[in-house]
Design an enzyme around this catalytic site. Structure first.
Site, mmCIF file in Angstrom:
data_model
loop_
_atom_site.group_PDB
_atom_site.id
_atom_site.type_symbol
_atom_site.label_atom_id
_atom_site.label_comp_id
_atom_site.label_asym_id
_atom_site.label_seq_id
_atom_site.Cartn_x
_atom_site.Cartn_y
_atom_site.Cartn_z
ATOM 1 N N HIS A 9 1.090 -1.308 -0.078
ATOM 2 C CA HIS A 9 0.062 0.074 0.049
ATOM 3 C C HIS A 9 0.788 1.406 0.075
ATOM 4 C CE1 HIS A 9 0.973 0.925 4.245
ATOM 5 N NE2 HIS A 9 0.759 -0.301 4.368
ATOM 6 N N TRP A 14 0.311 7.223 9.149
ATOM 7 C CA TRP A 14 1.370 6.853 10.436
ATOM 8 C C TRP A 14 2.678 6.569 9.895
ATOM 9 C CZ3 TRP A 14 -0.788 3.690 15.055
ATOM 10 C CH2 TRP A 14 -1.751 4.401 15.731
ATOM 11 N N GLU A 110 -1.290 -6.607 7.679
ATOM 12 C CA GLU A 110 0.331 -6.574 8.115
ATOM 13 C C GLU A 110 0.345 -7.341 9.548
ATOM 14 O OE1 GLU A 110 3.016 -6.137 7.924
ATOM 15 O OE2 GLU A 110 3.225 -3.879 7.608
ATOM 16 N N MET A 112 0.834 -8.031 13.379
ATOM 17 C CA MET A 112 0.507 -7.439 14.419
ATOM 18 C C MET A 112 1.492 -7.030 15.379
ATOM 19 S SD MET A 112 -1.411 -6.953 17.348
ATOM 20 C CE MET A 112 -1.324 -8.315 18.459
ATOM 21 N N TYR A 113 1.833 -5.871 15.606
ATOM 22 C CA TYR A 113 2.949 -5.179 16.111
ATOM 23 C C TYR A 113 2.846 -4.994 17.636
ATOM 24 C CZ TYR A 113 6.162 -4.261 12.640
ATOM 25 O OH TYR A 113 7.250 -4.222 11.407
ATOM 26 N N ARG A 137 11.623 -6.039 14.392
ATOM 27 C CA ARG A 137 11.166 -5.605 13.028
ATOM 28 C C ARG A 137 11.777 -6.474 11.959
ATOM 29 N NH1 ARG A 137 12.227 0.464 11.409
ATOM 30 N NH2 ARG A 137 10.328 0.063 9.873
ATOM 31 N N ARG A 138 13.079 -6.887 11.882
ATOM 32 C CA ARG A 138 13.678 -7.716 10.744
ATOM 33 C C ARG A 138 13.819 -9.279 10.985
ATOM 34 N NH1 ARG A 138 11.255 -5.352 7.869
ATOM 35 N NH2 ARG A 138 11.774 -3.281 6.694
ATOM 36 N N GLY A 181 3.567 -4.465 4.108
ATOM 37 C CA GLY A 181 5.176 -4.768 3.978
ATOM 38 C C GLY A 181 5.463 -6.185 4.534
#
EC number: 5.4.2.11
Length: 227
Positions: A9, A14, A110, A112-113, A137-138, A181
């Protein structure tokens, strides 16, 4: 043969504020809208038979905006999968020939953080250390507190792809997927058979389509659509 178009997207509000978003349902920024339109220009000549998005609005907005440029001039319409709502998307005229079905699923959301959602990425790195945040993150299997790792994300995206999207490609249907992402990273890892180390460095810019050709036996990456 069939085309598979994957599109992260456009930038969300944000993204521009450098906040962890995850499953928080944030719309595109003006830049993200522009990116979606440019992506539509890039894929306007590719055949598209159906569209898949996540359940999040930034994914849906990107797909709808991109399709306004498509040379088919067909209109996307949202197909309701809920049995109680399925009748709502049924079309009773030949107008159906000028439409493209669009399916939404949280399986493509995405990652879920968890407890990072809504937090500033720079401030989070200052609080926990850059290496810890980079790991969240990676890395492939390390999840943020009460969130998902890339591995966890793939546990929902890959089965959905294999059970719902891949059969369409096998039947020569061209598919456009507008997602996120990390949900797309997990799919590309499966499609290209990347190792955990290789996916660690895989970066997907917003609004830049990635196109594969399903030959009937394998996926071949299409030449870059952007210079």
């Amino acid at each position: 043969m069939a085309f598979l178009i994957l599109l992260r997207h456009g930038k969300s509000v944000w993204n521009e504020k450098n906040l962890f978003t995850g499953w928080v349902d944030i719309p595109l920024s003006q830049k993200g809208i522009d990116e979606a339109m440019l992506a539509g220009e890039a894929i306007k000549d590719l055949p598209i038979d159906c569209i898949f998005t996540s359940s999040l609005v930034r994914s849906l907005m990107t797909a709808l905006l991109a399709m306004t440029h498509h040379n088919s001039k067909k209109i996307p319409y949202i197909v309701h999968d809920d049995p109680e709502q399925k009748h709502m998307s049924k079309i009773y005229s030949d107008e159906v020939n000028h439409m493209i079905p669009l399916y939404r699923s949280s399986a493509l959301n995405e990652r879920m953080y968890g407890e990072l959602q809504g937090k500033n990425k720079k401030k989070t790195a200052e609080q926990f250390g850059e290496e810890q945040v980079k790991l969240w993150r990676r890395s492939y299997k390390t999840a943020p507190p009460n969130g998902e790792s890339l591995y966890d994300t793939g546990q929902r995206t890959i089965p959905y792809f294999q059970e719902t999207i891949f059969p369409l490609l096998q039947n020569s249907k061209n598919v456009f997927v507008s997602a996120h992402g990390n949900s797309l990273r997990s799919l590309i890892m499966d499609i290209e058979k990347l190792s955990e180390e290789e996916v660690h460095s895989l970066e997907l810019p917003t609004g830049k389509p990635i196109v594969y050709l399903w030959t009937g036996h394998t996926f071949e990456r299409h030449p870059e659509l952007f210079g």
